[in-house]
Each structure stands twice: as structure tokens, then as C-alpha cells.
Motif scaffolding. Structure first.
Motif, short mmCIF file in Angstrom:
data_model
loop_
_atom_site.label_atom_id
_atom_site.label_comp_id
_atom_site.label_asym_id
_atom_site.label_seq_id
_atom_site.Cartn_x
_atom_site.Cartn_y
_atom_site.Cartn_z
N TRP A 52 -13.17 -10.39 5.47
CA TRP A 52 -12.80 -10.12 4.23
C TRP A 52 -11.24 -9.15 3.99
CZ3 TRP A 52 -14.86 -10.71 -0.19
CH2 TRP A 52 -16.79 -11.80 -0.15
N GLY A 53 -10.90 -8.59 5.19
CA GLY A 53 -9.78 -7.89 5.01
C GLY A 53 -8.35 -9.23 5.29
N VAL A 54 -8.67 -10.07 5.88
CA VAL A 54 -7.98 -11.05 5.62
C VAL A 54 -8.25 -11.73 5.03
CG1 VAL A 54 -7.17 -13.39 7.04
CG2 VAL A 54 -8.38 -11.32 8.24
N ALA A 55 -9.44 -12.40 4.12
CA ALA A 55 -9.47 -13.12 3.35
C ALA A 55 -8.33 -12.35 1.56
CB ALA A 55 -10.94 -13.35 2.63
N ILE A 56 -8.76 -11.08 1.76
CA ILE A 56 -8.45 -10.42 0.33
C ILE A 56 -6.63 -10.10 0.63
CG2 ILE A 56 -7.71 -8.01 -0.68
CD1 ILE A 56 -10.86 -7.84 0.02
N GLY A 57 -6.39 -10.02 2.08
CA GLY A 57 -5.30 -9.89 2.84
C GLY A 57 -3.38 -11.17 1.80
N VAL A 58 -4.36 -12.18 2.27
CA VAL A 58 -3.88 -13.35 2.10
C VAL A 58 -4.07 -14.06 0.62
CG1 VAL A 58 -4.41 -16.10 2.44
CG2 VAL A 58 -4.23 -14.24 4.98
N ALA A 59 -5.21 -13.75 0.13
CA ALA A 59 -4.97 -14.00 -1.12
C ALA A 59 -4.10 -12.99 -1.50
CB ALA A 59 -6.56 -13.55 -1.93
N ILE A 60 -3.40 -11.85 -1.82
CA ILE A 60 -2.86 -10.60 -2.37
C ILE A 60 -2.00 -11.41 -2.54
CG2 ILE A 60 -2.00 -8.50 -2.13
CD1 ILE A 60 -4.31 -7.80 -2.20
N ILE A 61 -1.34 -11.38 -0.73
CA ILE A 61 0.27 -12.34 -0.27
C ILE A 61 0.69 -13.90 -1.71
CG2 ILE A 61 1.73 -12.98 0.81
CD1 ILE A 61 0.59 -10.97 3.05
N GLY A 62 -0.34 -14.46 -1.01
CA GLY A 62 -0.32 -15.80 -2.16
C GLY A 62 -0.40 -15.63 -3.40
N ALA A 63 -1.49 -15.01 -4.47
CA ALA A 63 -1.10 -15.16 -5.04
C ALA A 63 0.13 -14.50 -6.69
CB ALA A 63 -2.32 -14.12 -5.98
N HIS A 64 1.11 -12.99 -5.56
CA HIS A 64 1.36 -12.67 -6.17
C HIS A 64 3.08 -13.48 -5.53
CE1 HIS A 64 -0.91 -9.41 -6.17
NE2 HIS A 64 0.57 -9.06 -7.01
N LEU A 65 3.05 -14.21 -4.22
CA LEU A 65 3.93 -14.79 -4.71
C LEU A 65 4.00 -16.20 -5.77
CD1 LEU A 65 4.27 -15.24 -0.70
CD2 LEU A 65 6.36 -14.32 -2.36
N ALA A 66 2.95 -16.92 -6.34
CA ALA A 66 2.36 -17.29 -6.73
C ALA A 66 2.98 -17.60 -8.49
CB ALA A 66 1.05 -18.17 -6.76
N MET A 67 2.90 -16.10 -8.69
CA MET A 67 3.46 -15.23 -9.70
C MET A 67 5.16 -14.58 -10.21
SD MET A 67 1.06 -12.04 -10.47
CE MET A 67 0.08 -11.45 -9.23
N SER A 68 5.45 -14.55 -8.82
CA SER A 68 7.17 -14.63 -8.06
C SER A 68 8.10 -16.11 -8.58
CB SER A 68 7.56 -13.42 -7.35
OG SER A 68 7.29 -14.40 -6.21
N SER A 69 7.41 -17.02 -8.22
CA SER A 69 8.14 -18.22 -7.85
C SER A 69 7.54 -19.07 -9.22
CB SER A 69 6.79 -18.91 -7.36
OG SER A 69 7.46 -18.43 -5.48
N GLY A 70 6.80 -18.15 -10.50
CA GLY A 70 6.80 -18.94 -11.68
C GLY A 70 5.43 -20.24 -11.57
N LEU A 71 4.44 -19.76 -10.61
CA LEU A 71 3.47 -21.16 -10.56
C LEU A 71 2.16 -20.36 -11.18
CD1 LEU A 71 3.70 -22.45 -6.45
CD2 LEU A 71 4.62 -23.31 -9.52
#
Length: 351
Positions: A52-71
Motif C-alpha cells: 500500500w505504501g508503494v501504491a500510495i507513493g506512486v499515485a502521489i508522484i504520478g498525480a502531482h506530475l500530472a497536475m504540474s503538466s496540465g494533465l
């Protein structure tokens, strides 16, 4: 694609793809909420909890990169747009966790077990979906709103990234990389977990499935002409949505939620067959079935009060760093701990 298939159908396909990945993770990778908590508390094994820690960490990084990229526009997600009600997170989380322990699975886990041929999970899915709708838009909806007021269109930050950006100018990508990276580093501190590459892989798959939902539905909402919600995987109200669609398909449309729920079942079925684990199972003890029905009936309302289930709040809300996520996750853990203790050791003090 949108002109050919329509916005709702494309959103459903995005949900289907992510749901299949989640179903495979559950059956092949043994990604399970209650199983992780039970292993940690009673099996002295925290590897599935670290997934769950891996899933949460990957989801946080992915979602925030998407936010910064306008996705992805984080503020438009339900977890950040709704004014957080801490009381609802705590009460709903405790209810969900306790109900999960009684029923033996969360909504996501029940769908995965159903895909493996477990007919008991079919009953859990039905009861959970109906009970969720019962308090979301059914007879108890007014009581819910009175006790737990729901206010959307929040004007103040409802998440860590929003708060840091508005008060300190810190970019969401920086926050996401720092928080998500820290969670992954802490998770990988265990040498036994590092020796389980399959668990790390499937935890990452779950995190990426959550991100795919955010990015996919945001693209549909921004590209198409119809109003489509920006959402990702959660398994409480969406189960009710799927049941409702199954009864009203001729006058209704597909949605991301329906695709997601069906996808988990399909993915779990494929995963079960690939491992040779598919088999039809039924409940032989009426008392066990009664306990599972009661647990499912508690889980549904609990998820509605908490605005998400173990996946919805435990990973999806975490991915956008909503204030509600850690509080609800801890409440779910506490509720499940109480339920497991009741089932395994009882509440009587040790002699």
C-alpha cells in the motif's frame, strides 16, 4: 475517439482498463486491504501493508506530475473540491473498517473474489452497493446531510499541495515528489520487502491505475462537449452505480465507475484462471453469511460518510494529498483492528 464512441463510453473504457489492472493486482499480486491489516497485526508480516505504501507513493508522484503538466486539475477532484468534514472521515472510516472485518473484504476485495468465483462476495457486493445508495440518495440521505453536512466548491485549500502552494508558493510537483518519494523510501526500508519484487511491482501497478483514472477522465472532460466528472477508482458508490446501470441501461449511460467495477471483476477472473485458482465457492454456514451481510451493510454507509472506501480514500484521495486521506485511512485501520479482534480473540481480557 470521442466523436466515434462518445464521452461516457470512452470514460467507461478508461475505467475498464484501470479496473482490469486492479483486478489482476488483487488476484495475482494479493493486493488486499484487510489481508494487509491482518498480516500486520496477527501474522507479524507487514509486506502487504508496504505494498500500500508503494501504491500510495506512486499515485502521489504520478498525480502531482500530472497536475504540474496540465494533465489534471487537482482542485476539481471531489476530494479537494468538497469541504472536509473530519467527523465524517472518522466515523465513516471506523464504520467502513469494522464492516470490512465482519464481511471479510472491502468492496474492492469482494469484487476481486467474485471474479475468482466466490459467490459469497456477490452477496457482499449487492448489499454494500444498495446500502451505500440508501444513505447517499435514498431514504437516509436527508439524515446524512443533516448529521454530516456536505459542502462543495471549497474556497480554502482542502489538501496539502493546495495549502503549500497558496501559502508558500511551493509547486505541486515538488510537494508530490517529496511526499511520495519519502513514502516509497520508508516503505522500501524493509529488507524482506525489497526481496519481494513482485509485491513492489503490483503495488506500483495499483498506483499507476489510480493515476490513469485521473488523467483519463480529465482528458475526456476537457476534450469532449458533455459534462463528465473527473474521477478515479473507488468501490462504494460506484458499486451502487453499476447496479443502477444494470437495471436502467436502456435509459442510462455508461460511466467510468461502471467500467471500473466491471474491470476489476474481469481482471480478477483473468488473474484467477492464470494462477489456476478459479473455483466456485458458496457459504455453507448461515451464521457466516449473516455476519458478512451485516458487515457489508455497515461498509456502504461508512464509505459514503467518509467520502471514499479503502481505495477511494486510502489511495485515490492520498494521490492528491487531500486532508481527509490519512485521517480516514487511520480510522479504517482502527475499525478493522476492532473487528478483527472481535472475530479472532474476542473482547474478553486475557486471563
Amino acid at each position: 475517439m470521442l466523436e466515434l464512441l462518445g464521452e461516457a463510453n470512452v470514460a467507461a473504457l478508461i475505467g475498464l482498463a484501470g479496473g482490469i489492472a486492479l483486478g489482476l493486482a488483487a488476484r495475482i499480486g494479493r493486493f488486499c486491504t484487510l489481508g494487509a491489516i491482518e498480516d500486520c497485526l496477527y501474522g507479524a508480516d507487514d509486506r502487504r501493508l508496504r505494498m500500500w505504501g508503494v501504491a500510495i507513493g506512486v499515485a502521489i508522484i504520478g498525480a502531482h506530475l500530472a497536475m504540474s503538466s496540465g494533465l489534471l486539475e487537482g482542485a476539481s477532484t471531489a476530494y479537494l473540491d468538497r469541504v472536509w468534514n473530519p467527523f465524517g472521515s472518522i466515523v465513516g472510516g471506523l464504520m467502513f473498517g469494522y464492516g470490512m472485518a465482519l464481511s471479510g473484504n472491502c468492496g474492492y476485495g469482494a469484487l476481486a473474489r467474485l471474479g475468482g468465483g466466490d459467490l459469497r462476495s456477490f452477496v457482499i457486493v449487492l448489499v454494500m452497493g444498495l446500502s451505500a445508495y440508501f444513505v447517499m440518495s435514498g431514504p437516509l440521505a436527508h439524515v446524512r446531510v443533516w448529521l454530516f453536512p456536505a459542502e462543495t466548491g471549497a474556497t480554502s485549500p482542502q489538501g496539502v499541495s493546495q495549502y503549500l502552494q497558496s501559502n508558500f508558493g511551493l509547486e505541486p510537483a515538488t510537494t508530490g515528489l517529496l511526499v511520495g518519494g519519502l513514502i516509497i523510501v520508508v516503505t522500501l526500508c524493509s529488507s524482506s520487502f525489497r526481496k519481494s519484487p513482485a509485491q513492489i511491482f503490483w503495488g506500483s501497478v495499483v498506483g499507476l491505475a489510480i493515476v490513469s483514472g485521473w488523467v483519463g477522465t480529465y482528458w475526456v472532460a476537457m476534450t469532449g462537449f458533455e459534462v463528465e466528472p473527473i474521477e478515479t477508482h473507488s468501490f462504494a458508490a460506484p458499486i451502487g452505480d453499476t447496479l443502477y446501470y444494470g437495471m436502467t441501461a436502456s435509459g442510462n449511460t455508461l460511466s467510468f465507475s461502471v467500467g471500473s467495477v466491471i474491470g476489476v471483476i474481469v481482471g480478477a477472473c483473468l488473474g484467477s484462471y492464470s494462477k489456476g485458482h478459479f473455483r466456485w465457492e458458496a457459504c455453507e454456514d448461515p451464521r457466516e453469511l449473516r455476519r458478512q451481510i451485516i458487515g457489508a451493510a455497515i461498509m456502504g454507509p461508512g464509505a459514503i460518510l467518509a467520502v471514499g472506501c479503502s481505495v477511494g480514500q486510502g489511495i485515490s484521495a492520498f494521490s492528491v494529498l487531500a486532508f481527509s486521506a490519512p485521517v480516514t485511512f487511520l480510522a479504517i485501520f482502527a475499525g478493522a483492528s476492532i473487528g478483527l479482534r472481535q472475530l479472532i480473540t474476542g473482547f474478553a481480557p486475557a486471563e
